[in-house]
Design an enzyme around this catalytic site. Structure first.
Site, PDB file in Angstrom:
ATOM      1  CB  SER A  78       3.749  -1.408   0.323  1.00  0.00           C
ATOM      2  OG  SER A  78       2.532  -2.030   0.004  1.00  0.00           O
ATOM      3  CE  LYS A  81       0.878  -1.248   3.015  1.00  0.00           C
ATOM      4  NZ  LYS A  81       0.996  -2.601   2.467  1.00  0.00           N
ATOM      5  CB  SER A 133       3.679  -5.251   3.213  1.00  0.00           C
ATOM      6  OG  SER A 133       3.499  -4.107   2.409  1.00  0.00           O
TER       7      SER A 133
END
Length: 405
Positions: A78, A81, A133
């Site tokens: 993640s 991101k 997240s």
């Protein structure tokens, strides 16, 4: 043959020889050390880390202060991101309302719990993306900005190329495992550094918890970054986890005048990623300080200018070359505290000119060293164009010199 004719022939031959000159490529100078490795510090007390891929860079200069397998390609979960967020901020309107698709709502993994046809602002989606997240928020953002995930991935890869991420490729906006979705710790540090220059991004990732609008009410979400608020100076950036990538954490921290980004990828446990990040932060904050090298640089260049004008060969030029140093106003670097006494400089400049050379052309280089390690280099360039004498000017000058004999 009369003496006058002999003199004329001699002058003519001399002019031809001088006019040939030496080409710019054959200029006599010390060889510029173009292939010297970028500065890499060596220190006995470097911490041992458990994570597979780690790096720490100083933000202003992008100098590497710590590195362990930091240039190997790996999954990054993640932390992806960060790229999703900065593209959305740069290309979107944060006040726009996004209608959630079925595809986004059904995204697996960590979620903000979006539902199909739900309407929510892009700004709130970004907070859900970076604090909670949410994988579902990443897909919703990608669809809103680019129409679908594939088009958004193209934007991600374009941005990666633009900012110098040379060993990265993006397939998803959320970092879920895909064979062709990868990066390096170094590239992710470059990405984080770029994103943090955007004030909106910085505000979002520096938020510990916030309320977002949620189905006509409010929803409180908290940041998954365990170091935010728990380690002095930490102000972002992003956590991550997949089975392939392991535990990941990218951290921005500023203590005193040292502003760094630490990237930890491939930790086995959350404790490992936290411990490794703290070890690296403690190490760099204890061992490094920012040093302004402007006085050293200016003094060295002053001496080089004097040497340059004393040694320059400009018999084939109309004007005497004038030089300047290109520093881009950046003269402050992170230096190991026990290495400050070992800062030195080397200058290389051409000492013979035989061709016309344009203004701002590089004609030399200054290199800054700490010990035997190259820290940085600056170009030495021409202030104005240098003109080569033509054949007639050579002839007139030689005749003038001949008459003075």
């Amino acid at each position: 043959m009369s003496k006058v004719i002999c003199k004329i022939i001699s002058i003519f031959l001399i002019c031809i020889i001088l006019a040939q000159g030496v080409c710019f490529a054959d200029i006599e100078n010390e060889e510029l050390e173009k292939n010297v490795e970028v500065f890499s510090y060596e220190e006995k007390n470097i911490p041992k880390v458990a994570s597979k891929h780690t790096i720490c860079i100083e933000r202003n200069t992008e100098t590497i202060l710590f590195e362990n397998n930091g240039f190997e390609k790996t999954a990054m979960a993640s932390t992806t991101k960060i790229m999703t967020a900065i593209i959305a901020i740069e290309k979107g309107n944060l006040n726009n309302i996004v209608k959630i698709s079925k595809n986004a709502a059904q995204t697996r993994g960590s979620r903000l719990e979006l539902s199909e046809n739900m309407e929510i602002s892009l700004k709130d989606l970004l907070y859900g993306l970076m604090l909670r997240s949410g994988n579902d928020t990443a897909v919703a953002i990608a669809e809103h900005i680019a129409g679908n995930v594939e088009n958004f991935a193209n934007l991600m890869n374009q941005k990666a190329t633009e900012i110098g991420m040379k060993n990265s490729h993006f397939v998803t906006p959320n970092g879920l495992d895909e064979d062709e979705h990868y990066s390096t710790a170094y590239d992710m540090a470059i990405l984080a550094n770029y994103a943090l220059k955007n004030q909106t991004f910085r505000e979002i990732v520096g938020t510990k918890n916030t309320n977002i609008s949620w189905k006509g009410a409010t929803k409180n979400i908290s940041n998954t970054n365990e170091l935010l608020g728990n380690y002095e100076g930490v102000y972002g950036v992003k956590t991550g986890f997949t089975f392939n990538a392991g535990r990941c954490l990218i951290t921005a921290c500023k203590k005193n005048d040292l502003d760094v980004i630490v990237v930890v990828l491939g930790a086995n446990t959350k404790k490992d990623r936290t411990t490794d990040s703290v070890k690296i932060l403690n190490y760099v904050n204890s061992n490094y300080k920012m040093k302004d090298l402007s006085s050293i640089i200016n003094s060295s260049f002053k001496k080089e200018k004097e040497n340059f004008y004393n040694m320059i060969r400009c018999d084939k030029l109309v004007n005497v070359p004038s030089i300047y140093l290109v520093t881009d106003s950046n003269t402050t670097f992170p230096i190991l505290k026990n290495e400050e006494a070992y800062i030195s400089t080397k200058c290389f400049t051409f000492n013979k000119f035989a061709e016309s050379i344009n203004k701002d052309t590089q004609v030399g280089e200054m290199q800054i060293y700490v010990g035997n390690n190259l820290l940085t280099r600056y170009s030495i360039c021409l202030k104005e164009k240098v003109e080569r004498k033509n054949f007639l000017e050579f002839m007139l000058e030689i005749l003038k010199q001949y008459n003075n004999l």
